[in-house]
Design a protein around this motif. Structure first.
Motif, PDB file in Angstrom:
ATOM      1  N   ALA A 255       0.826  -1.206   0.000  1.00 46.40           N
ATOM      2  CA  ALA A 255       0.000   0.000   0.000  1.00 46.40           C
ATOM      3  C   ALA A 255       0.858   1.253   0.000  1.00 46.40           C
ATOM      4  N   HIS A 256       2.000   1.217   0.705  1.00 47.60           N
ATOM      5  CA  HIS A 256       2.910   2.362   0.666  1.00 47.60           C
ATOM      6  C   HIS A 256       3.548   2.494  -0.708  1.00 47.60           C
ATOM      7  N   ARG A 257       3.933   1.384  -1.296  1.00 46.92           N
ATOM      8  CA  ARG A 257       4.649   1.434  -2.569  1.00 46.92           C
ATOM      9  C   ARG A 257       3.740   1.804  -3.738  1.00 46.92           C
ATOM     10  N   ARG A 258       2.477   1.340  -3.678  1.00 50.22           N
ATOM     11  CA  ARG A 258       1.591   1.532  -4.820  1.00 50.22           C
ATOM     12  C   ARG A 258       0.162   1.751  -4.327  1.00 50.22           C
ATOM     13  N   PRO A 259      -0.298   3.001  -4.258  1.00 47.16           N
ATOM     14  CA  PRO A 259      -1.673   3.257  -3.810  1.00 47.16           C
ATOM     15  C   PRO A 259      -2.685   2.726  -4.817  1.00 47.16           C
ATOM     16  N   ARG A 260      -3.912   2.556  -4.344  1.00 44.67           N
ATOM     17  CA  ARG A 260      -4.993   2.061  -5.204  1.00 44.67           C
ATOM     18  C   ARG A 260      -6.202   2.996  -5.103  1.00 44.67           C
ATOM     19  N   PRO A 261      -6.123   4.177  -5.691  1.00 47.16           N
ATOM     20  CA  PRO A 261      -7.257   5.108  -5.609  1.00 47.16           C
ATOM     21  C   PRO A 261      -8.463   4.567  -6.366  1.00 47.16           C
ATOM     22  N   PRO A 262      -9.648   4.698  -5.809  1.00 48.57           N
ATOM     23  CA  PRO A 262     -10.863   4.345  -6.554  1.00 48.57           C
ATOM     24  C   PRO A 262     -11.268   5.525  -7.440  1.00 48.57           C
ATOM     25  N   TYR A 263     -10.608   5.668  -8.591  1.00 50.55           N
ATOM     26  CA  TYR A 263     -10.757   6.865  -9.411  1.00 50.55           C
ATOM     27  C   TYR A 263     -12.209   7.176  -9.757  1.00 50.55           C
ATOM     28  N   GLU A 264     -13.007   6.137  -9.923  1.00 53.71           N
ATOM     29  CA  GLU A 264     -14.391   6.368 -10.315  1.00 53.71           C
ATOM     30  C   GLU A 264     -15.192   7.075  -9.230  1.00 53.71           C
TER      31      GLU A 264
END
Length: 310
Positions: free
Chosen positions: A191-200
């Motif tokens: 999670a620190h290395r690669r965020p996962r935003p819910p763009y929608e």
């Protein structure tokens, strides 16, 4: 297999390698190769945002690979566009790096940028490269509002509910583990290395009638504080409504309230709006008293990340 550095390849050789890996989407009328790119703006307005990522400050190359750094750089800018209720269309990348940086490292960085842009239909449309003593990424993101009004921080009203969508505290908990030299849980490190935003969530919030929205990049309390200040209201959070995974450890609530870099979305909605299940109601907007954020009726203390205080 011998490696080659960007100093050996040269500026224009590197640009040629990079642009070959970056296909252009329909919003790009003219991509890399000229003095500037040309991006379609059907709405007649362009949403624009920019961020800097500095090696040693925002990422460490011994903690994160180039692909993850690229995805993170794209994510934090694309999330800002989405938080305006807009659709991302393009990114521009400014890259500064030492001459002895391996070309393969830069190409993997570009792959990360491209792969993060793909699901939202954005393209890496151009940029610049320059020699520097450390790696610095300057990313500009553009977006289109599709004819609708932008979602700002200034529209929250007393009586609104406060709701969030996305993960909170995961990146902060992962950073704490890396800082302490602890190798797991992997979910937090990733999670620190690669965020996962819910763009929608941005366009969705606008369609639902949100009155204000913000990308949670510097901590829930701090970013909701921007809404409170811009709207002249008080945001009251219910601590019991905030999910705190056991994996966060004893500082779990602190991570949820003040941890940044997950790029969740926090918004305010009229109370009559029927929110879908992916949105969690965590508080309400009230009038009276100074604008700010309370947690269970009390000031939360330090609110989140500040580059010149942290």
């Amino acid at each position: 297999m011998p490696t080659i550095t960007i100093g050996e390849l040269g500026e224009f050789g590197l640009i040629e390698r990079l642009t070959a890996r970056l296909p252009q989407g329909p919003a790009v009328a003219l991509g890399p190769g000229d003095d500037a790119a040309v991006i379609a703006a059907p709405d007649g307005r362009v949403v624009a945002t920019s961020d800097l990522l500095v090696e040693g400050r925002h990422f460490r190359r011994d903690w994160s690979g180039p692909y993850d750094i690229g995805r993170k750089a794209a994510a934090q800018n694309l999330a800002d566009v989405a938080a305006m209720g807009a659709r991302p269309t393009a990114l521009l990348l400014g890259l500064a790096a030492p001459a002895d940086t391996e070309v393969a490292w830069v190409l993997e960085l570009a792959d990360g940028l491209r792969e993060e842009c793909g699901p939202v239909g954005a393209s890496v449309a151009g940029g610049d490269v320059v020699r520097a003593p450390q790696v610095v990424l300057a990313v500009t993101a553009l977006g289109d509002l599709g004819g609708g009004p932008p979602l700002t921080r200034s529209g929250a009203r007393p009586g609104d509910v406060v709701a969030v969508r996305g993960r909170l505290g995961f990146a902060s908990a992962g950073l704490e583990l890396l800082t302490r030299g602890i190798d797991g849980p992997a979910e937090l490190l990733d999670a620190h290395r690669r965020p996962r935003p819910p763009y929608e969530a941005g366009p969705q919030a606008r369609a639902l009638g949100a009155t204000a929205l913000v990308d949670v990049s510097d901590g829930l309390v701090q970013d909701l504080g921007h809404i409170a200040a811009a709207s002249g209201v008080r945001v009251e959070l219910d601590g019991a409504a905030l999910p705190v995974p056991e994996s966060f450890g004893p500082n779990g609530l602190r991570h949820v309230l003040t941890g940044g870099d997950d790029h969740a979305f926090a918004g305010t909605f009229p109370p009559e709006v029927a929110l879908p299940p992916e949105w969690s109601v965590v508080g309400r907007v009230t009038a009276g008293g100074p604008a700010g954020v309370l947690v269970d009726g009390r000031p939360p203390g330090a609110g989140g990340w500040d580059h010149f205080r942290s």
